[in-house]
Write an enzyme that holds these catalytic residues in place. Sequence first.
Site, PDB file in Angstrom:
ATOM      1  N   ARG A 137      -6.907   1.685  -7.202  1.00 55.04           N
ATOM      2  CA  ARG A 137      -7.042   1.205  -5.832  1.00 55.04           C
ATOM      3  C   ARG A 137      -8.335   0.428  -5.676  1.00 55.04           C
ATOM      4  NH1 ARG A 137      -5.570   5.261  -2.708  1.00 55.04           N
ATOM      5  NH2 ARG A 137      -6.643   4.663  -0.810  1.00 55.04           N
ATOM      6  N   LYS A 172      -7.579   6.037   6.364  1.00 56.54           N
ATOM      7  CA  LYS A 172      -7.052   5.790   7.707  1.00 56.54           C
ATOM      8  C   LYS A 172      -7.565   6.832   8.694  1.00 56.54           C
ATOM      9  CE  LYS A 172      -2.746   4.309   6.039  1.00 56.54           C
ATOM     10  NZ  LYS A 172      -1.307   4.385   6.134  1.00 56.54           N
ATOM     11  N   GLU A 196       2.813   3.727   5.198  1.00 59.44           N
ATOM     12  CA  GLU A 196       3.176   4.704   6.223  1.00 59.44           C
ATOM     13  C   GLU A 196       2.623   4.183   7.549  1.00 59.44           C
ATOM     14  OE1 GLU A 196       1.767   8.738   5.726  1.00 59.44           O
ATOM     15  OE2 GLU A 196       2.731   9.320   7.615  1.00 59.44           O
TER      16      GLU A 196
HETATM   17  P1  ATP Z   1      -4.277   7.169   3.588  1.00 55.97           P
HETATM   18  O1  ATP Z   1      -5.501   6.386   3.937  1.00 55.97           O
HETATM   19  O2  ATP Z   1      -3.724   7.925   4.745  1.00 55.97           O
HETATM   20  O3  ATP Z   1      -4.379   7.925   2.297  1.00 55.97           O
HETATM   21  P2  ATP Z   1      -2.834   5.042   2.342  1.00 55.97           P
HETATM   22  O4  ATP Z   1      -3.957   4.084   2.483  1.00 55.97           O
HETATM   23  O5  ATP Z   1      -2.433   5.548   1.018  1.00 55.97           O
HETATM   24  O6  ATP Z   1      -3.077   6.218   3.322  1.00 55.97           O
HETATM   25  P3  ATP Z   1      -0.154   4.019   2.728  1.00 55.97           P
HETATM   26  O7  ATP Z   1       0.422   3.514   3.985  1.00 55.97           O
HETATM   27  O8  ATP Z   1       0.516   5.145   2.079  1.00 55.97           O
HETATM   28  O9  ATP Z   1      -1.630   4.365   3.093  1.00 55.97           O
HETATM   29  O10 ATP Z   1      -0.368   2.830   1.701  1.00 55.97           O
HETATM   30  C1  ATP Z   1       0.631   1.884   1.413  1.00 55.97           C
HETATM   31  C2  ATP Z   1       0.433   1.339   0.036  1.00 55.97           C
HETATM   32  O11 ATP Z   1      -0.860   0.748  -0.085  1.00 55.97           O
HETATM   33  C3  ATP Z   1       0.516   2.418  -1.013  1.00 55.97           C
HETATM   34  O12 ATP Z   1       1.339   1.948  -2.053  1.00 55.97           O
HETATM   35  C4  ATP Z   1      -0.883   2.612  -1.464  1.00 55.97           C
HETATM   36  O13 ATP Z   1      -0.935   2.985  -2.810  1.00 55.97           O
HETATM   37  C5  ATP Z   1      -1.522   1.241  -1.231  1.00 55.97           C
HETATM   38  N1  ATP Z   1      -2.944   1.353  -0.983  1.00 55.97           N
HETATM   39  C6  ATP Z   1      -3.567   2.125  -0.072  1.00 55.97           C
HETATM   40  N2  ATP Z   1      -4.900   2.030  -0.170  1.00 55.97           N
HETATM   41  C7  ATP Z   1      -5.157   1.158  -1.170  1.00 55.97           C
HETATM   42  C8  ATP Z   1      -6.350   0.635  -1.778  1.00 55.97           C
HETATM   43  N3  ATP Z   1      -7.564   0.995  -1.361  1.00 55.97           N
HETATM   44  N4  ATP Z   1      -6.217  -0.236  -2.805  1.00 55.97           N
HETATM   45  C9  ATP Z   1      -5.002  -0.618  -3.215  1.00 55.97           C
HETATM   46  N5  ATP Z   1      -3.838  -0.163  -2.703  1.00 55.97           N
HETATM   47  C10 ATP Z   1      -3.898   0.716  -1.692  1.00 55.97           C
END
Ligand code: ATP
Length: 559
Positions: free
Chosen positions: A264, A274, A38
């Site tokens: 994650r 974020k 996003e």
């Molecule tokens: P927020 O921090 O707002 O919750 P987000 O980190 O989930 O957002 P997105 O832009 O939705 O942000 O993430 C894009 C992709 O990266 C998604 O498929 C998410 O699952 C993956 N992602 C985000 N954080 C991690 C992490 N710490 N480890 C592995 N994958 C991640």
Amino acid sequence: MSTIEQTAPTSNNFLRTIIDDDLKSGRHKTVVTRFPPEPNGYLHIGHAKSICINFGLARDFGGRCHLRFDDTNPAKEEQEYIDSIKESVRWLGFDWGENLYYASDYFEQLYQWAEYLIRERKAYVEDLNADEMRAHRGTLTEAGKESPHRNRSVEENLDLFRRMKAGEFPDGARVLRARIDMAAPNMNLRDPVLYRIIHATHPHVGDAWKIYPMYDFAHGQSDAIEGITHSICTLEFEDHKPLYEWFLENLPVPSKPRQYEFARLNLTYTVMSKRKLQELVQLGIVSGWDDPRMPTLMGIKRRGYTAVAVRAFCDMIGVGRSDSWIDMSILEECVRADLNETAPRAMAVLRPLKLVIDNWPTGQVEEITALNHPQKPEMGTRMVHFSREIWIDGDDFIENPPKGFHRLTVGGEVKLRFGYIVKCTGVVKDEEGRILELHGEYDPASREGIHTADGRKVKGVIHWVSDAHAVNAEVRLFDRLFSDPNPDRGGADYKQYLNPLSVETLTECKLEAGLADSDIETRYQFERLGYFRQDPKDSVAGKPVFNRVVTLRDVWTKK
Ligand code: ATP
Ligand code: MG
């Protein structure tokens, strides 16, 4: 703290097994994955894990990986974020080719599917506000209550939904909900919201829309439109999977992707939400999203981490389904391992203290050939200049040394790396007793080794820079942004764990002459000090600014 998820290397993680089976059984002819950020912030090291998984699987199985912006919330999304995300993915070394997509490009199709659900009596316009909806929702142990608007006619629903789309109602006045089951044990199936009213300019589609699909209504259908075969996301989406599948079952979608979840990345000594990263930027705690202390990919890139090291880190931590914490030192060690191989060595004095060699003729300069890498002669040599006045690091001199101190002290001797053994003969101080400079004498027989003319062996070797040839520079010593392994732990304010020493700026540094016009991309090992690289934003010709990428050794684990 440091349970290291050093499970399977990427060569045989569970996702690979699934894809392998799907290709062998003919369920899929090719693998299509996607990375769906996003655009509401910069990507961080956690995203790197997801990028390496999605692009890595596509690469290794000869398929393709799409970059798709999941841009369903204009209130939080910006072009700046879109641009930085593309730059980050490219920097990591991945290429989406022609497969760049925006969920917002599917808004018309998604809207048609929403009307389709209304006609099927599987969606309705809700007038209850957010609080009332919450009150109706029930709990994990109690069924929810059906909304009084749940049984509206198709005509009334279509009329209201179209008027929502036309912008007739203010934000929050109504939503469109799926009509699934208010008693479903999975709360995500209790008539989830599909569309909300938002009057805001969208970074990709401008002012075209007044209603926006929820993430859940956009994500799986976008996957289906693009022919994604394996929709890989983090474990928190596991509970959403039944809803993901409900949409695919109840809409005339062109394909049936499958969702798979992995754990994650959680990394110590940092925060990755974020919202928190944004707060650090907004409060001016860091200089921006690309501050070299930030866990963002733009931050670690600016600091001087290499994409090779980040990819090696993602490989090393593996892909599993159980939540675990990775210690920051693992990431730092990957950076060191890469730079130890590739970084030419150089000498730099960060806290300069002058040493005048009284028995060296004024004006005489000796050019000394120095190896760029002690184990890699193929990396060549460079010239360093030895002269009467040189700089040594203030830390390498102590007037009253503790036992076992092998560097310089009055009357003591030390080997100058690549140069001579010098003996300190005196200290010049100002009226307040501060040391202004040191005086010493060199031993002409000691150029090649660590023995004096009379055969004594000198224990300490220190780095130095000739004054007449030195390049003046600023050096920024970065350290971890937080001094606590888990600043994000529940309840407490993560900001109280900020490391007050996360950056030290030294403005009087002296570098060896060859660094005057060094390439901005080259990372150096400043001998005995760590790995450094010019700051791509602040470094200018004639006034270089170097960032410490990482220390030579882990100084945290022992703490
Ligand atoms: P927020 O921090 O707002 O919750 P987000 O980190 O989930 O957002 P997105 O832009 O939705 O942000 O993430 C894009 C992709 O990266 C998604 O498929 C998410 O699952 C993956 N992602 C985000 N954080 C991690 C992490 N710490 N480890 C592995 N994958 C991640
Ligand atoms: Mg998310």
